[in-house]
Design a protein around this motif. Structure first.
Motif, PDB file in Angstrom:
ATOM      1  N   GLN A 105      -3.471  -0.811  -4.247  1.00 57.36           N
ATOM      2  CA  GLN A 105      -3.938   0.443  -3.671  1.00 57.36           C
ATOM      3  C   GLN A 105      -2.808   1.463  -3.556  1.00 57.36           C
ATOM      4  OE1 GLN A 105      -7.045   1.482  -3.049  1.00 57.36           O
ATOM      5  NE2 GLN A 105      -7.647  -0.392  -4.076  1.00 57.36           N
ATOM      6  N   ILE A 106      -1.610   1.006  -3.198  1.00 58.36           N
ATOM      7  CA  ILE A 106      -0.457   1.914  -3.152  1.00 58.36           C
ATOM      8  C   ILE A 106      -0.197   2.475  -4.541  1.00 58.36           C
ATOM      9  CG2 ILE A 106       2.048   2.034  -2.839  1.00 58.36           C
ATOM     10  CD1 ILE A 106       1.684  -0.044  -0.561  1.00 58.36           C
ATOM     11  N   ARG A 107      -0.182   1.607  -5.537  1.00 58.03           N
ATOM     12  CA  ARG A 107       0.073   2.047  -6.919  1.00 58.03           C
ATOM     13  C   ARG A 107      -0.984   3.043  -7.369  1.00 58.03           C
ATOM     14  NH1 ARG A 107      -2.234   0.713 -11.211  1.00 58.03           N
ATOM     15  NH2 ARG A 107      -3.142  -1.190 -10.375  1.00 58.03           N
ATOM     16  N   ILE A 108      -2.241   2.745  -7.119  1.00 56.61           N
ATOM     17  CA  ILE A 108      -3.334   3.634  -7.538  1.00 56.61           C
ATOM     18  C   ILE A 108      -3.218   4.992  -6.859  1.00 56.61           C
ATOM     19  CG2 ILE A 108      -5.835   3.998  -7.355  1.00 56.61           C
ATOM     20  CD1 ILE A 108      -6.081   0.882  -7.781  1.00 56.61           C
ATOM     21  N   LYS A 109      -2.978   5.001  -5.533  1.00 53.13           N
ATOM     22  CA  LYS A 109      -2.845   6.273  -4.811  1.00 53.13           C
ATOM     23  C   LYS A 109      -1.730   7.119  -5.400  1.00 53.13           C
ATOM     24  CE  LYS A 109      -5.789   6.345  -1.372  1.00 53.13           C
ATOM     25  NZ  LYS A 109      -6.809   7.350  -1.228  1.00 53.13           N
ATOM     26  N   LEU A 133       3.455  14.836  -1.855  1.00 57.27           N
ATOM     27  CA  LEU A 133       2.355  14.166  -1.177  1.00 57.27           C
ATOM     28  C   LEU A 133       2.171  14.851   0.166  1.00 57.27           C
ATOM     29  CD1 LEU A 133       2.995  10.405  -1.837  1.00 57.27           C
ATOM     30  CD2 LEU A 133       1.004  11.715  -2.500  1.00 57.27           C
ATOM     31  N   THR A 134       0.946  14.999   0.582  1.00 61.20           N
ATOM     32  CA  THR A 134       0.659  15.620   1.865  1.00 61.20           C
ATOM     33  C   THR A 134      -0.040  14.602   2.750  1.00 61.20           C
ATOM     34  OG1 THR A 134       0.451  17.765   0.801  1.00 61.20           O
ATOM     35  CG2 THR A 134      -0.501  17.554   2.988  1.00 61.20           C
ATOM     36  N   LEU A 166      -5.353   3.845   3.739  1.00 64.27           N
ATOM     37  CA  LEU A 166      -6.257   2.871   3.137  1.00 64.27           C
ATOM     38  C   LEU A 166      -6.998   2.034   4.164  1.00 64.27           C
ATOM     39  CD1 LEU A 166      -3.802   1.595   0.399  1.00 64.27           C
ATOM     40  CD2 LEU A 166      -5.691   3.201   0.089  1.00 64.27           C
ATOM     41  N   GLY A 167      -6.506   1.988   5.365  1.00 63.69           N
ATOM     42  CA  GLY A 167      -7.079   1.114   6.373  1.00 63.69           C
ATOM     43  C   GLY A 167      -6.392  -0.235   6.316  1.00 63.69           C
ATOM     44  N   LYS A 168      -6.651  -1.061   7.315  1.00 66.61           N
ATOM     45  CA  LYS A 168      -5.968  -2.342   7.402  1.00 66.61           C
ATOM     46  C   LYS A 168      -6.858  -3.496   6.969  1.00 66.61           C
ATOM     47  CE  LYS A 168      -5.245  -1.301  11.563  1.00 66.61           C
ATOM     48  NZ  LYS A 168      -5.001  -1.349  12.981  1.00 66.61           N
TER      49      LYS A 168
END
Length: 114
Positions: free
Chosen positions: A32-36, A46-47, A19-21
């Motif tokens: 963003q973690i949840r969405i991914k 996951l790859t 996602l970037g910092k």
């Protein structure tokens, strides 16, 4: 045992790496973690950089239990525990193990991007 910690490191650090910092708040990072994780098909691995990790179900369960908080890093900064893990992986060669078998190259890439 070390393989479990390495896998957890990869699982926990990859969201920030992907996602970037530049996310401004812990809430944004959690979202963003949840969405991914929600867009990955159930039961599929996951790859990360062409390396397959655990199934998304296991990763989703781990993050869900943590309320999707990042692990191995805090506020976009790797923790001391992350550095200790990388050191132990590097030292595994003295135990007759191949550090590359524990994804050392991928872990080093994560460190370079923090």
């Amino acid at each position: 045992m070390i393989q479990k910690f390495i896998l957890l490191f990869l699982i926990m650090v990859f969201p920030l790496f992907l996602l970037g910092k530049d996310l401004s708040s812990q809430g944004e990072i959690r979202d963003q973690i949840r969405i991914k994780l929600e867009i990955v098909q159930p039961g599929q691995p996951l790859t990360i950089r062409d390396q397959s990790l655990k199934t998304s179900d296991e990763i989703y369960a781990f993050y869900s239990n943590r309320a999707f908080r990042e692990a191995w890093s805090s506020d976009g900064i790797l923790t001391e525990l992350a550095y200790e893990l990388r050191f132990e992986i590097r030292q595994s060669k003295f135990d007759g193990l191949n550090p590359q078998a524990y994804h050392l190259g991928l872990i080093d890439a994560f460190f370079c991007n923090f």
